[in-house]
Design a protein around this motif. Structure first.
Motif, PDB file in Angstrom:
ATOM      1  N   LEU A  61       0.763  -1.215  -0.079  1.00 29.32           N
ATOM      2  CA  LEU A  61       0.001   0.062   0.112  1.00 29.32           C
ATOM      3  C   LEU A  61       0.838   1.386   0.090  1.00 29.32           C
ATOM      4  O   LEU A  61       1.935   1.187   0.585  1.00 29.32           O
ATOM      5  CB  LEU A  61      -0.788   0.104   1.187  1.00 29.32           C
ATOM      6  CG  LEU A  61      -1.687  -1.027   1.314  1.00 29.32           C
ATOM      7  CD1 LEU A  61      -2.533  -1.048   2.598  1.00 29.32           C
ATOM      8  CD2 LEU A  61      -2.803  -1.229   0.300  1.00 29.32           C
ATOM      9  N   VAL A  62       0.353   2.427  -0.610  1.00 32.04           N
ATOM     10  CA  VAL A  62       1.066   3.608  -0.893  1.00 32.04           C
ATOM     11  C   VAL A  62       0.313   4.502   0.057  1.00 32.04           C
ATOM     12  O   VAL A  62      -0.863   4.628  -0.142  1.00 32.04           O
ATOM     13  CB  VAL A  62       1.246   4.035  -2.224  1.00 32.04           C
ATOM     14  CG1 VAL A  62       1.918   5.343  -2.085  1.00 32.04           C
ATOM     15  CG2 VAL A  62       1.991   3.217  -2.987  1.00 32.04           C
ATOM     16  N   GLY A  63       1.187   5.290   0.952  1.00 28.25           N
ATOM     17  CA  GLY A  63       0.494   6.185   1.719  1.00 28.25           C
ATOM     18  C   GLY A  63      -0.094   5.866   3.010  1.00 28.25           C
ATOM     19  O   GLY A  63       0.063   4.762   3.694  1.00 28.25           O
TER      20      GLY A  63
END
Length: 132
Positions: free
Chosen positions: A130-132
């Motif tokens: 996951l990004v963020g």
């Protein structure tokens, strides 16, 4: 990033070929020259062959960029600028030019048509998550 200046090998493949060179010692790019004469009509796109083969080492990319003078004065530019030349490319080098100007553009053998700049690339690996 520490530079070791990896060698880029260039081979002329015809008697009229000109090897890429810098106009000035501090220029970022090396000028590429046309190895064929042609007309690029208004609105047309042409591949201009340079008459050279190039071997770019791993960890380096060649960017073929527009010449600002051609773009400003004649409306001629690199269509896919910057064009990417990856290591492993082994064919004759060419530049895709498009004429967005208001008159036909004449290319002569030996004309400077675009610079190529060599840039070291970072080796990265994609990771899923996951990004963020």
């Amino acid at each position: 990033m520490t530079s070791t200046n990896p060698p880029v090998t260039v081979e002329a493949i015809s008697t009229t070929s000109r090897l890429p060179h810098r106009q000035h010692p501090d220029d970022a790019g090396y000028d590429l020259h046309a190895n064929e004469a042609m007309t690029i009509n208004v609105g047309a796109t042409k591949l201009i062959r340079c008459g050279i083969r190039i071997a770019i080492p791993r960890g380096v990319v060649g960017f073929i960029c527009p010449r600002s003078g051609l773009a400003l004065k004649r409306g001629v530019t690199v269509l896919n600028g910057p064009g990417v030349i990856d290591p492993g490319f082994e064919d004759e080098l060419g530049v895709v030019l498009i004429n967005l100007g208001d008159r036909n553009f004449e290319v002569a053998v030996g004309d400077r048509i675009a610079p190529i700049a060599f840039v070291e690339t970072a080796g990265v690996e994609g990771v899923s998550g996951l990004v963020g």
